[in-house]
Design a protein around this motif. Structure first.
Motif, PDB file in Angstrom:
ATOM      1  N   GLU A   1       0.832  -1.210   0.000  1.00  0.00           N
ATOM      2  CA  GLU A   1       0.000   0.000   0.000  1.00  0.00           C
ATOM      3  C   GLU A   1       0.865   1.258   0.000  1.00  0.00           C
ATOM      4  N   MET A   2       1.918   1.238   0.817  1.00  0.00           N
ATOM      5  CA  MET A   2       2.858   2.372   0.870  1.00  0.00           C
ATOM      6  C   MET A   2       3.483   2.610  -0.502  1.00  0.00           C
ATOM      7  N   LYS A   3       3.853   1.520  -1.169  1.00  0.00           N
ATOM      8  CA  LYS A   3       4.448   1.635  -2.512  1.00  0.00           C
ATOM      9  C   LYS A   3       3.455   2.303  -3.461  1.00  0.00           C
ATOM     10  N   PHE A   4       2.190   1.876  -3.371  1.00  0.00           N
ATOM     11  CA  PHE A   4       1.157   2.452  -4.232  1.00  0.00           C
ATOM     12  C   PHE A   4       0.975   3.945  -3.917  1.00  0.00           C
TER      13      PHE A   4
ATOM     14  N   THR B   1      -3.536 -13.925  -6.357  1.00  0.00           N
ATOM     15  CA  THR B   1      -2.082 -13.741  -6.413  1.00  0.00           C
ATOM     16  C   THR B   1      -1.736 -12.264  -6.575  1.00  0.00           C
ATOM     17  N   ALA B   2      -0.481 -11.952  -6.233  1.00  0.00           N
ATOM     18  CA  ALA B   2       0.002 -10.583  -6.410  1.00  0.00           C
ATOM     19  C   ALA B   2      -0.068 -10.216  -7.895  1.00  0.00           C
TER      20      ALA B   2
ATOM     21  N   GLY C   1      -1.766  -6.971 -10.033  1.00  0.00           N
ATOM     22  CA  GLY C   1      -0.869  -6.009 -10.676  1.00  0.00           C
ATOM     23  C   GLY C   1       0.291  -5.591  -9.792  1.00  0.00           C
ATOM     24  N   ILE C   2       0.642  -6.455  -8.845  1.00  0.00           N
ATOM     25  CA  ILE C   2       1.790  -6.173  -7.969  1.00  0.00           C
ATOM     26  C   ILE C   2       2.992  -6.940  -8.515  1.00  0.00           C
TER      27      ILE C   2
ATOM     28  N   TRP D   1       8.185  -6.503  -5.892  1.00  0.00           N
ATOM     29  CA  TRP D   1       7.571  -5.962  -4.668  1.00  0.00           C
ATOM     30  C   TRP D   1       7.181  -7.073  -3.709  1.00  0.00           C
ATOM     31  N   VAL D   2       6.902  -8.250  -4.264  1.00  0.00           N
ATOM     32  CA  VAL D   2       6.620  -9.398  -3.396  1.00  0.00           C
ATOM     33  C   VAL D   2       7.906  -9.762  -2.661  1.00  0.00           C
TER      34      VAL D   2
END
Ligand SMILES: [Zn+2]
Length: 391
Positions: A279-282, A351-352, A356-357, A361-362
């Motif tokens: 979420e922080m990355k987004f 899944t991530a 769209g992750i 980032w995983v």
């Protein structure tokens, strides 16, 4: 069916943890078809005559207009705030949204009514708390377990922090509204519940290995809520009245377990930390946000897999006298594949990649997410001790 208060008190009375437990802060839980009509009489009973209703453009249509009609009919003098979307067409619980509500709410408002899902609740929870007035909850989707908890995760300067504020004094879950909730939000609520597989395991682990505070009643309440959800997955998937009652009840029960304990330990551990990391990355990249539960569900599958892949290492690096118990804890966590299978039952993204992750980032999240909270999760053990032994 046993009432929520009876259920809460039964667990509270059987609790052996020795901590002081508060009575349930929420006075009424109304769930069912046609129950929204009970909201004006409840306001009258509480002698609340100047509610400030908070919604966004979607939840205005879903339930806000119905609330206004009922207040009009009852002759209650109310005001409203329509919280605007940001450039990404998201409504965030951030400094802008909170200021918006605080500027619009008249000084004489004596309560707020949150009409919406998790974000609208966090905005209203925080704003009403700062004004020193209570709030009521009207969920429009069974999408998170935070409706009746005290924690308000707030974004400021693109960083999210959770504040302990207040629970609603009344919760009115109108089933006729919840059955109209978008499928993705139902799947997200179900996924937020599934996350308890890893949060409960991490909580037991942190109690054993780091002496973190624990409450058996709160643990069992959360576990019961999780089982109620998984056992009724097929009904929830159909999104009929019965399914929505099961899901919203489980989400409320999970919120009650957090209330009993006073913190989010039962409901949130490594899977939530990984979700917050994304979420922080987004936020930093100004990307359109994903639903909280969607991220938690995918993260739960990843964390379950990560723990199973490192099972022996986790056991070997736990204190010698706790190794058997740690093995039992790990045994109880379903495999990543099983988590994804259950998520799919309700049509959730699993899944991530589907969210769209990026894979990077995983991987970064698995290395860094334990910094999000000061909790002794298995993820923390893996990262801190493995790193220490590699240097
Ligand atoms: Zn959650």
């Amino acid at each position: 069916m046993q009432s929520f208060h009876e259920w809460y008190n039964q667990h509270k009375n059987n609790c052996t943890c020795g901590r002081e437990h508060e009575p349930l802060p929420t006075e009424v839980f109304e769930i069912g078809s046609g129950i929204l009509e009970k909201l004006p009489p409840f306001l009258n009973k509480k002698q609340l005559s100047r509610p400030h209703v908070v919604y966004d453009k979607h939840t205005k249509k879903a339930a806000g207009e119905a609330v206004e009609t009922l207040l009009d009919k009852a002759g209650i003098n109310y005001t409203v705030s329509l919280v605007p979307e940001n450039e990404q067409e998201d409504v965030l619980a951030d400094e802008h949204a909170i200021m918006h509500v605080l500027v619009e709410a008249p000084a004489e408002a004596d309560c707020m009514i949150a009409v919406g899902a998790g974000t609208l609740h966090d905005i209203t929870r925080f704003a009403s708390y700062k004004m020193g007035i209570p709030f009521l909850s009207v969920p429009t989707a069974p999408s998170v377990d935070g409706f009746n908890s005290k924690g308000a995760p707030i974004v400021m300067n693109k960083v999210k922090k959770t504040y302990q504020t207040q629970a609603p004094i009344g919760l009115f879950a109108e089933i006729d509204i919840l059955v109209e909730a978008p499928q993705a939000m139902v799947a997200a609520g179900f996924a937020d519940m599934l996350g308890k597989y890893t949060s409960l395991a991490d909580w037991k682990f942190s109690r054993l290995t780091a002496d973190e505070p624990f409450c058996d009643a709160s643990y069992h309440m959360t576990k019961e809520a999780l089982e109620n959800c998984v056992n009724h997955a097929e009904k929830i998937a159909v999104r009929d009245a019965a399914g929505m009652e099961y899901l919203i009840a489980a989400l409320i029960q999970s919120g009650m377990a957090m209330s009993l304990f006073g913190h989010s330990h039962p409901a949130s551990a490594a899977e939530h930390h990984l979700s917050h990391f994304w979420e922080m990355k987004f936020l930093k990249e100004d990307r359109k946000q994903l639903l909280h539960g969607e991220k938690v569900g995918a993260a739960c599958g990843i964390i379950a897999e990560h723990y199973h892949n490192n099972k022996q290492w986790i056991i070997d690096n736990s204190p010698a006298k706790e190794q058997n118990s740690v093995a039992d804890i790990l045994e109880e966590i379903p495999s990543g594949e099983e988590v994804r299978r259950i998520l799919k039952l309700v049509g959730g993204k699993t899944t991530a990649e589907e969210l769209g992750i990026a894979q990077s980032w995983v991987e970064e999240g698995l290395q860094e997410a334990h910094h999000i909270r000061d909790r002794h999760t298995m993820l923390r053990l893996l990262n801190e001790q493995k790193r220490a032994s590699n240097t």
